[in-house]
Write a protein that holds these residues in place. Structure first.
Motif, short mmCIF file in Angstrom:
data_model
loop_
_atom_site.label_atom_id
_atom_site.label_comp_id
_atom_site.label_asym_id
_atom_site.label_seq_id
_atom_site.Cartn_x
_atom_site.Cartn_y
_atom_site.Cartn_z
N ASN A 1 0.82 -1.20 0.00
CA ASN A 1 0.00 0.00 0.00
C ASN A 1 0.86 1.26 0.00
OD1 ASN A 1 -2.60 1.41 0.25
ND2 ASN A 1 -1.87 1.95 2.29
N LEU A 2 1.92 1.27 0.81
CA LEU A 2 2.82 2.43 0.85
C LEU A 2 3.53 2.62 -0.48
CD1 LEU A 2 4.12 4.77 2.32
CD2 LEU A 2 5.79 3.18 3.28
N ILE A 3 3.96 1.51 -1.09
CA ILE A 3 4.62 1.61 -2.39
C ILE A 3 3.67 2.22 -3.42
CG2 ILE A 3 5.68 0.32 -4.29
CD1 ILE A 3 7.40 0.45 -1.75
N CYS B 1 3.52 5.95 -2.86
CA CYS B 1 4.75 6.65 -3.26
C CYS B 1 4.95 6.66 -4.77
CB CYS B 1 5.96 6.00 -2.59
SG CYS B 1 5.97 6.13 -0.80
N ARG B 2 4.46 5.65 -5.46
CA ARG B 2 4.69 5.56 -6.90
C ARG B 2 3.73 6.43 -7.71
NH1 ARG B 2 7.63 5.41 -9.66
NH2 ARG B 2 7.20 3.85 -11.25
N ASP B 3 2.66 6.90 -7.10
CA ASP B 3 1.68 7.74 -7.78
C ASP B 3 1.67 9.10 -7.08
OD1 ASP B 3 -0.80 9.10 -8.37
OD2 ASP B 3 -1.56 7.22 -9.18
N LYS B 4 2.13 10.13 -7.77
CA LYS B 4 2.31 11.43 -7.12
C LYS B 4 0.99 12.06 -6.70
CE LYS B 4 6.87 12.28 -9.02
NZ LYS B 4 7.10 10.85 -9.32
N ASN B 5 -0.12 11.71 -7.36
CA ASN B 5 -1.42 12.17 -6.89
C ASN B 5 -1.78 11.51 -5.56
OD1 ASN B 5 -2.56 14.13 -8.69
ND2 ASN B 5 -2.72 12.53 -10.25
#
Length: 321
Positions: free
Chosen positions: A111-113, A116-120
């Motif tokens: 979930n954290l990844i 972090c991978r989607d700037k929105n």
């Protein structure tokens, strides 16, 4: 004595990191090897590692299987990702990889990844938790002339690829033709920092080190200064306690005269991480100590006001083809 073999994935040009892990093994008096893996047989780091492996690209259906096979072959204790695109497949398959190999994967939860991978999603998460980010414009229609300059980048981008400062509507239209899934934000003017954070496998903070970005190249720091800024350290620590990441992560932010604006979170070793490691916040040693059964406490004994200058170097290899 137990052996600690470490697998660094997509190791590319991360020669500094390879050397620092080797030094950490020697200085702690441990046994172990550094195995580097990359999709290119000419990745410079491969020629500084103890063993090297050429692996399929991340989008390959055999990527995870190959990581498992390499881990079994080399009796790997710890698997370390280094680029953004491998984070999600590794977090998704973390339990499977660890059960299949006995190795630990240095990756935060799925979930954290995804956040972090989607700037929105990063922006939503930070704002929901009371942290400041540059104002976001969700549609072009929201933007007014006096909102410029703005900053535009892909929502899942990295290394500052297709990241641009925008000064007017004409530029904005041009960049929107290039970037199909953008995030458009207020352009913040202030000092830019990358903050290296190291957490143990239970997400307890071990070190927080801000470094001022004096100069960058290709989105990666080339000149940086270690700074003991307690306001930044406190704000980042507050965020990390909510996020609960694992391992070495890098957080980018701007500090103005009055505020701290977070820009993005990279839940992996950043390219400039060796600066903080060499200043005393040694994530390489810390990881080995944890693997060896040590319990680590918070430590802020890094050396401040050191300036690090990064540069390219060349090696020559024999072409065996």
């Amino acid at each position: 004595m137990k052996t600690f073999n470490i697998l660094i994935l997509s190791s590319g040009r991360r020669v500094e990191l390879v050397k620092l892990f080797k030094e950490a093994i020697n200085e702690l008096g441990l046994k172990g090897k550094i195995i580097c893996a990359d999709a290119s047989s000419y990745a410079p780091s491969l020629f500084f590692s103890d063993e090297k492996e050429v692996i399929p690209r991340i989008e390959s259906p055999t990527f995870i299987e190959t990581i498992i096979n390499i881990s079994l072959k080399h009796d790997i204790s710890l698997i370390i990702p280094t680029i953004d695109t491998e984070l999600l497949p590794l977090s998704t398959n973390k339990k499977f990889i660890e059960k299949s190999t006995g190795a630990k994967v240095l990756i935060s939860n799925e979930n954290l990844i995804k956040i972090c991978r989607d700037k929105n999603k990063t922006q939503d998460f930070l704002e929901e938790n009371g942290f400041k980010m540059p104002k976001r414009f969700k549609t072009e229609e929201e933007i007014r002339e006096n909102d410029f300059p703005l900053f535009i980048k892909p929502i899942s981008g990295s290394s500052s690829i297709n990241a641009f400062k925008v000064t007017d509507f004409n530029q904005l239209k041009s960049y929107l033709d290039i970037i199909k899934t953008p995030i458009i934000q207020q352009n913040i003017v202030g000092d830019e920092y990358t903050v290296d954070v190291f957490c143990d496998f239970n997400s307890r903070i071990v070190s927080v080190v801000p470094r001022l970005r004096i100069e960058t190249r290709g989105g990666e720091i080339s000149k940086g200064k270690i700074v003991r800024d307690n306001k930044i350290i406190d704000e980042v620590s507050k965020l990390v306690k909510i996020m609960k990441p694992i391992g070495h992560i890098t957080i980018q932010l701007f500090k103005t005269k009055s505020d701290i604006y977070f820009i993005e979170i990279n839940p992996r070793f950043g390219g400039g991480a060796p600066m903080s490691i060499m200043s005393g916040a040694n994530s390489c040693k810390n990881l080995l100590r944890i693997l060896n059964g040590d319990q680590l406490d918070y430590n802020n004994d890094f050396i401040e006001n050191q300036i690090y200058l990064r540069f390219d170097s060349s090696i020559v290899i024999n072409d065996e083809n």
